[in-house]
Design a protein around this motif. Structure first.
Motif, PDB file in Angstrom:
ATOM      1  N   ASP A 153      -4.065 -10.381  11.653  1.00  0.00           N
ATOM      2  CA  ASP A 153      -4.273 -10.864  10.436  1.00  0.00           C
ATOM      3  C   ASP A 153      -3.982  -9.549   9.405  1.00  0.00           C
ATOM      4  OD1 ASP A 153      -5.281 -11.745   7.926  1.00  0.00           O
ATOM      5  OD2 ASP A 153      -7.021 -12.754   8.593  1.00  0.00           O
ATOM      6  N   PRO A 154      -3.186  -9.518   8.711  1.00  0.00           N
ATOM      7  CA  PRO A 154      -3.053  -8.349   7.596  1.00  0.00           C
ATOM      8  C   PRO A 154      -4.032  -8.200   6.802  1.00  0.00           C
ATOM      9  CG  PRO A 154      -1.037  -9.918   7.430  1.00  0.00           C
ATOM     10  CD  PRO A 154      -1.855 -10.569   8.164  1.00  0.00           C
ATOM     11  N   LYS A 155      -5.018  -9.117   6.331  1.00  0.00           N
ATOM     12  CA  LYS A 155      -6.120  -8.933   5.395  1.00  0.00           C
ATOM     13  C   LYS A 155      -7.141  -8.189   6.181  1.00  0.00           C
ATOM     14  CE  LYS A 155      -5.956 -12.347   1.855  1.00  0.00           C
ATOM     15  NZ  LYS A 155      -5.996 -13.534   1.430  1.00  0.00           N
ATOM     16  N   VAL A 156      -7.199  -8.377   7.373  1.00  0.00           N
ATOM     17  CA  VAL A 156      -8.325  -7.767   8.337  1.00  0.00           C
ATOM     18  C   VAL A 156      -7.626  -6.239   8.634  1.00  0.00           C
ATOM     19  CG1 VAL A 156      -9.445  -7.551  10.648  1.00  0.00           C
ATOM     20  CG2 VAL A 156      -9.154  -9.810   9.470  1.00  0.00           C
ATOM     21  N   ALA A 157      -6.384  -6.094   8.849  1.00  0.00           N
ATOM     22  CA  ALA A 157      -5.894  -4.992   9.137  1.00  0.00           C
ATOM     23  C   ALA A 157      -5.979  -3.975   7.993  1.00  0.00           C
ATOM     24  CB  ALA A 157      -4.527  -4.921   9.779  1.00  0.00           C
ATOM     25  N   PHE A 158      -5.718  -4.449   6.709  1.00  0.00           N
ATOM     26  CA  PHE A 158      -5.570  -3.757   5.482  1.00  0.00           C
ATOM     27  C   PHE A 158      -7.044  -3.555   4.530  1.00  0.00           C
ATOM     28  CE2 PHE A 158      -0.981  -5.500   4.992  1.00  0.00           C
ATOM     29  CZ  PHE A 158      -0.648  -4.861   5.970  1.00  0.00           C
ATOM     30  N   ILE A 200      -8.433   0.222   3.479  1.00  0.00           N
ATOM     31  CA  ILE A 200      -7.654   1.084   4.109  1.00  0.00           C
ATOM     32  C   ILE A 200      -7.462   2.466   3.153  1.00  0.00           C
ATOM     33  CG2 ILE A 200      -6.578   0.072   5.974  1.00  0.00           C
ATOM     34  CD1 ILE A 200      -4.086  -0.207   3.990  1.00  0.00           C
ATOM     35  N   ASP A 201      -7.357   3.453   3.567  1.00  0.00           N
ATOM     36  CA  ASP A 201      -7.104   4.638   2.845  1.00  0.00           C
ATOM     37  C   ASP A 201      -5.669   5.147   3.113  1.00  0.00           C
ATOM     38  OD1 ASP A 201      -9.915   6.040   2.250  1.00  0.00           O
ATOM     39  OD2 ASP A 201      -9.898   5.416   4.141  1.00  0.00           O
ATOM     40  N   ALA A 202      -5.080   4.573   4.022  1.00  0.00           N
ATOM     41  CA  ALA A 202      -3.308   4.613   4.458  1.00  0.00           C
ATOM     42  C   ALA A 202      -2.967   3.676   5.072  1.00  0.00           C
ATOM     43  CB  ALA A 202      -3.042   6.019   5.070  1.00  0.00           C
ATOM     44  N   GLY A 239       2.208  -7.860   1.678  1.00  0.00           N
ATOM     45  CA  GLY A 239       2.084  -7.093   0.196  1.00  0.00           C
ATOM     46  C   GLY A 239       0.840  -7.932  -0.585  1.00  0.00           C
ATOM     47  N   ALA A 240       0.977  -9.177  -0.405  1.00  0.00           N
ATOM     48  CA  ALA A 240      -0.310  -9.926  -0.928  1.00  0.00           C
ATOM     49  C   ALA A 240      -1.702  -9.645  -0.159  1.00  0.00           C
ATOM     50  CB  ALA A 240      -0.068 -11.577  -0.576  1.00  0.00           C
ATOM     51  N   ALA A 241      -1.627  -9.213   1.178  1.00  0.00           N
ATOM     52  CA  ALA A 241      -2.819  -8.876   1.833  1.00  0.00           C
ATOM     53  C   ALA A 241      -3.313  -7.399   1.200  1.00  0.00           C
ATOM     54  CB  ALA A 241      -2.681  -9.005   3.337  1.00  0.00           C
ATOM     55  N   LEU A 242      -2.367  -6.632   0.904  1.00  0.00           N
ATOM     56  CA  LEU A 242      -2.525  -5.396   0.539  1.00  0.00           C
ATOM     57  C   LEU A 242      -3.295  -5.377  -0.985  1.00  0.00           C
ATOM     58  CD1 LEU A 242      -1.548  -2.259   1.439  1.00  0.00           C
ATOM     59  CD2 LEU A 242       0.088  -2.684  -0.262  1.00  0.00           C
ATOM     60  N   ASP A 243      -2.644  -6.123  -1.803  1.00  0.00           N
ATOM     61  CA  ASP A 243      -3.203  -6.463  -3.083  1.00  0.00           C
ATOM     62  C   ASP A 243      -4.628  -6.755  -2.920  1.00  0.00           C
ATOM     63  OD1 ASP A 243      -3.040  -6.145  -5.680  1.00  0.00           O
ATOM     64  OD2 ASP A 243      -1.568  -7.642  -5.873  1.00  0.00           O
ATOM     65  N   ALA A 244      -4.880  -7.780  -2.097  1.00  0.00           N
ATOM     66  CA  ALA A 244      -6.188  -8.525  -1.884  1.00  0.00           C
ATOM     67  C   ALA A 244      -7.314  -7.422  -1.556  1.00  0.00           C
ATOM     68  CB  ALA A 244      -5.875  -9.453  -1.108  1.00  0.00           C
ATOM     69  N   VAL A 245      -6.995  -6.391  -0.416  1.00  0.00           N
ATOM     70  CA  VAL A 245      -8.021  -5.825   0.308  1.00  0.00           C
ATOM     71  C   VAL A 245      -8.046  -4.552   0.403  1.00  0.00           C
ATOM     72  CG1 VAL A 245      -8.574  -8.046   1.703  1.00  0.00           C
ATOM     73  CG2 VAL A 245      -6.916  -6.339   2.557  1.00  0.00           C
ATOM     74  N   ALA A 246      -6.809  -3.666  -0.086  1.00  0.00           N
ATOM     75  CA  ALA A 246      -6.779  -2.445   0.238  1.00  0.00           C
ATOM     76  C   ALA A 246      -7.422  -1.483  -0.900  1.00  0.00           C
ATOM     77  CB  ALA A 246      -5.395  -2.071   0.398  1.00  0.00           C
ATOM     78  N   LYS A 247      -7.791  -0.365  -0.565  1.00  0.00           N
ATOM     79  CA  LYS A 247      -8.211   0.485  -1.567  1.00  0.00           C
ATOM     80  C   LYS A 247      -7.121   0.715  -2.461  1.00  0.00           C
ATOM     81  CE  LYS A 247     -11.791   3.265   0.746  1.00  0.00           C
ATOM     82  NZ  LYS A 247     -11.818   4.612   1.661  1.00  0.00           N
ATOM     83  N   ALA A 283       2.558  -7.007  -4.307  1.00  0.00           N
ATOM     84  CA  ALA A 283       1.305  -6.579  -4.751  1.00  0.00           C
ATOM     85  C   ALA A 283       1.232  -5.974  -5.975  1.00  0.00           C
ATOM     86  CB  ALA A 283       1.264  -5.172  -3.557  1.00  0.00           C
ATOM     87  N   PRO A 284       1.136  -7.127  -7.149  1.00  0.00           N
ATOM     88  CA  PRO A 284       1.404  -6.255  -8.411  1.00  0.00           C
ATOM     89  C   PRO A 284       0.269  -5.694  -8.822  1.00  0.00           C
ATOM     90  CG  PRO A 284       1.154  -8.779  -8.528  1.00  0.00           C
ATOM     91  CD  PRO A 284       1.349  -8.490  -6.846  1.00  0.00           C
ATOM     92  N   GLY A 285      -0.953  -5.853  -8.298  1.00  0.00           N
ATOM     93  CA  GLY A 285      -2.169  -5.074  -8.636  1.00  0.00           C
ATOM     94  C   GLY A 285      -2.515  -3.708  -7.887  1.00  0.00           C
ATOM     95  N   PHE A 286      -1.512  -3.453  -7.111  1.00  0.00           N
ATOM     96  CA  PHE A 286      -1.408  -2.211  -6.513  1.00  0.00           C
ATOM     97  C   PHE A 286      -0.767  -1.351  -7.054  1.00  0.00           C
ATOM     98  CE2 PHE A 286      -0.572   0.633  -2.850  1.00  0.00           C
ATOM     99  CZ  PHE A 286      -1.810   0.827  -2.254  1.00  0.00           C
TER     100      PHE A 286
END
Ligand code: NAI
Length: 326
Positions: free
Chosen positions: A73-78, A81-83, A113-121, A144-147
């Protein structure tokens, strides 16, 4: 000791990761005093294989490896994250058209991209390795428009390192002696290995080698076809060198690369006639924790033609996948 950094790595069961994970766990990206947590992503049917690789990571008893997470699950993976090193992608299967390959990967990177936007630093540093790397990174940024788009990059460093190695061998010097080399464009055979600004001991590399025909007719195609040559020789694609290039890319971005230039696929600001937003290999200067584009280089007609050719391919790839964003 420092708190651990979190790095997501996708395609964890694949052959590049079989080199990559061990080096990241050993400290080759973040340094010898920085603990890491690996957040490993792959598809459900590959998770057993990932578990096997994780057993081997455990058996290395790396002092810096603080934890390992395995997920599909990308949302768990991301999460936090710092990188990230996004290596996983859909390979071309028999009879698959290039357009279908682009579309299959676009779907993967849209979800990621959506997962990155939702959960990454927000300051996480993202490197896309999985091919078509530039266009996958473009889809990721669009999704990931918010990233911050500046923190989404793609890998052209393997091509940069290949060119560096070939040029150093030709000049009969160590690789470090050659500076200000650039590989522009798409990570594909249209890439442009450009020695126009390169230096050797403060002199123009082109003057030192003094063989323009060799540069155009041998060096450029050798670098462009190197991946194919490796597949032909070892019946498998480059893996350890790709992992090494991913390490170099992220390590330089994290720690800086002194005065030297390196090539990175970054979201274009419109400079050098590269359409704004395209993810294209350009020269950058890595400062500690960031990168700055090398600006204001003058391109002669040969350089312009070569850059325009690879830009045209990136524009074509974008056209082939743009509908998936609707
Ligand atoms: P591989 O086929 O051995 O491994 C790929 C892994 O990705 C597999 O474990 C697969 O299950 C996984 N994967 C597929 N879809 C996924 C998804 N949606 N999420 C997470 N994981 C997923 O391939 P290899 O040799 O490790 O190469 C990986 C990629 O790197 C390929 O696309 C290759 O073309 C690319 N590459 C890029 C280079 C560059 O310079 N940018 C250089 C060399 C390879």
């Amino acid at each position: 000791t420092k708190p651990p950094v979190r790095i997501a790595i996708s395609g964890a069961a694949g052959q590049i990761c079989y080199s990559l994970l061990f080096r990241v766990a050993q400290g080759d990206v973040f340094g010898p005093d920085q603990p890491v947590i690996l957040q490993l992503l792959d598809v459900p049917q590959a998770l057993d294989a990932v578990r096997g690789v994780v057993m081997e990571l455990e058996d290395c008893a790396f002092p810096l490896l603080a934890d390992v997470i395995i997920t599909d699950d990308p949302k768990v993976a991301f999460k936090d994250i710092d990188a990230a090193m996004l290596v996983g992608s859909r390979p071309r299967s028999k009879g698959m058209e290039r357009r279908d390959l682009l579309a299959a990967n676009a779907a993967i990177f849209k979800t990621q991209g959506a997962a990155l936007d939702a959960v990454a630093k927000r300051d996480a540093k993202i490197l896309v390795v999985g091919n078509p790397a530039n266009t996958n990174a473009w889809i990721l940024a669009q999704s990931a428009p918010g990233f911050p788009a500046k923190n989404i990059t793609s890998m052209i460093r393997l091509d940069h390192n290949r060119a560096q190695g070939q040029l150093a061998a030709k000049a009969g010097v160590g690789v470090d002696a050659i500076t200000k080399l650039v590989v522009w464009g798409n990570h594909s055979p249209t890439m442009f290995a450009d020695w126009g600004n390169a230096e050797l001991d403060g002199q123009k590399l082109a003057d030192r080698i003094g063989d323009e025909a060799w540069y155009r007719e041998t060096l450029i195609p050798t670098v462009a076809q190197r991946g194919t040559a490796i597949i032909e020789a070892r019946s498998a694609s480059s893996a350890a060198s790709a992992a090494n290039a991913a390490i170099d890319h992220l390590r330089d971005w994290v720690h800086g690369a002194g005065d030297n230039w390196v090539s990175m696929g970054v979201v274009s600001d419109g400079s050098y006639g590269i359409p704004q937003g395209l993810v294209c290999g350009v020269p950058v200067h890595c400062t500690s924790g960031g990168y700055v584009r090398i600006e204001g280089l003058t391109l002669d007609p040969f350089q312009r033609t070569m850059l325009d050719r690879t830009i045209a391919e990136l524009v074509d790839e974008r056209e082939a996948v743009i509908d998936i964003l609707k």
